[in-house]
Scaffold this active site. Sequence first.
Site, mmCIF file in Angstrom:
data_model
loop_
_atom_site.group_PDB
_atom_site.id
_atom_site.type_symbol
_atom_site.label_atom_id
_atom_site.label_comp_id
_atom_site.label_asym_id
_atom_site.label_seq_id
_atom_site.Cartn_x
_atom_site.Cartn_y
_atom_site.Cartn_z
ATOM 1 N N VAL A 106 0.578 -1.301 -0.091
ATOM 2 C CA VAL A 106 -0.059 -0.016 0.280
ATOM 3 C C VAL A 106 0.674 1.229 -0.293
ATOM 4 C CG1 VAL A 106 -1.776 1.497 1.288
ATOM 5 C CG2 VAL A 106 -1.607 -0.637 0.796
ATOM 6 N N ARG A 113 -5.929 2.912 6.246
ATOM 7 C CA ARG A 113 -7.378 3.195 6.049
ATOM 8 C C ARG A 113 -7.401 1.422 5.638
ATOM 9 N NH1 ARG A 113 -6.341 8.736 2.245
ATOM 10 N NH2 ARG A 113 -5.017 9.210 2.830
ATOM 11 N N LEU A 116 -5.018 -2.738 2.745
ATOM 12 C CA LEU A 116 -4.181 -4.051 2.843
ATOM 13 C C LEU A 116 -6.194 -5.250 3.073
ATOM 14 C CD1 LEU A 116 -2.456 -5.684 2.318
ATOM 15 C CD2 LEU A 116 -1.052 -5.590 4.664
ATOM 16 N N SER A 140 6.761 -10.558 4.703
ATOM 17 C CA SER A 140 8.257 -9.617 4.554
ATOM 18 C C SER A 140 8.390 -9.131 5.807
ATOM 19 C CB SER A 140 7.555 -7.820 3.771
ATOM 20 O OG SER A 140 6.833 -7.893 3.987
ATOM 21 N N GLU A 141 7.832 -8.878 6.543
ATOM 22 C CA GLU A 141 7.513 -8.441 8.312
ATOM 23 C C GLU A 141 6.964 -9.411 9.371
ATOM 24 O OE1 GLU A 141 6.997 -3.983 10.905
ATOM 25 O OE2 GLU A 141 6.405 -3.923 8.414
ATOM 26 N N TYR A 145 0.670 -10.588 8.373
ATOM 27 C CA TYR A 145 -0.102 -11.387 8.746
ATOM 28 C C TYR A 145 -0.967 -12.512 9.060
ATOM 29 C CZ TYR A 145 1.815 -9.503 3.723
ATOM 30 O OH TYR A 145 1.969 -8.146 2.991
ATOM 31 N N PHE A 424 8.155 -17.219 -3.944
ATOM 32 C CA PHE A 424 7.654 -16.675 -5.084
ATOM 33 C C PHE A 424 6.634 -15.524 -5.655
ATOM 34 C CE2 PHE A 424 4.955 -18.744 -1.960
ATOM 35 C CZ PHE A 424 4.697 -18.520 -1.859
#
Length: 424
Positions: A106, A113, A116, A140-141, A145, A424
């Site tokens: 984003v 906001r 995501l 990535s972090e 997730y 991927f």
Amino acid sequence: MTIEIRPITRAEATEYLQVLPYVNGFPQEEPEPSAWYAGRAVNPPQRKATPEQLDQYAESLLTDWFRPQAAFVDGKIAGGSAIVSVELTLPGGRQVPMGGVTSTAVLPTYRRRGLLRKIMTAMLDDCRERGEFLAGLSASEATIYGRYGFSPATFQHRWEVRRTDVAFQTPFTDPGQLELVDGAEAAVVWPVLHEQVRAVRVGEVSPLPGKWSGLGDGALPADGSGPAYHLIHRDAAGEVDGAAIFRLPWSPDPEHAGELQVEAFEALNQNAYRALWGLLLDFDLTKRVVAARRPVDEPLRWILTNSRALKLTRTRDNLWLNILDVRRALEARTYSATGALVLEVDGVSWALDASPDGAACTAAPGARADVSLTVNELGSLYLGGVRASEFRDAGRITEYTAGAVTRLDALLRPDRAPHNAVGF
């Protein structure tokens, strides 16, 4: 503010690409060491895509295996992500369709906001509509997730060995032959080798189209690590049963000079494994070997006379899983023991009757649960890379029946730790 989440059209491909970190040059990994990178830097440098690269990316964007979704705010693309169609190898060897989440971002000016969450909801709905009962990603972090149902399922090690510390426990005579080949030949070898590997390795993912097509171009990487070298091993019949990709980067720092970096390594049997490592660990005019993307149960340590010679320098979660359909997921894999349990997953009870031949899983409303957990814990447990007892001891699994967690561990644990070498 009007928000719309939908797939993009071909005319919107360039605008969509410009929100993604690998195109706009924004960071796409947290500033922490990654086990998938053999170099000394925290992550490789970021560069903005050129107009020519943007056109090239846009041309190949809309395919049957790449399914992008974008967040439009007042008609402008403010965020995006995509699902790639891949296969995942489960315990028992079954390869099932999985939606792989990738290219997620984003724009900084539109964060906080809820974009995501809306994008992820749309993508996971798309997976369900296509019959994919698993979704996966590489995070990535680590804090992002879990809120969407994902949890780490496989892990990777990065390790290093000083060449002077290397000696094998037992003498080894290679019945096959090692060979240095060019990138063009390596690009032919790797797809065949990987198909053989993923047929038997739990957690392995099918490669995206073109995964190895760049091995023959001879281009130097932007991070200065030098050209790639390609090593293959042939068995006594002349068939390729192992391969490695390594680099010999130059460094002005004597501490890091003479380093051989192994970027990829696969072997189908012990002969190929020992022969490949035998050369890589004793390459002339080098003093240290660094290997990335290695499985957590790497057997090399136990081949060396000095087991302490192999030093772990990084550990990183790799594949995160989200179980989108509990019943189908639990019935798709096999189990290491025979047993029956009632699992309460996010408040819904499921009766699991499992064995090495497969399983039956049925909804069990009103049944007394043996174990209670969320879909996040189930994602980590699913391939056997995390033990249920770890989550119990961390307070994330509730055990209602004494010994139920031990029985669940016995059911789920594979012979080898799950591992995937292809991203991927």
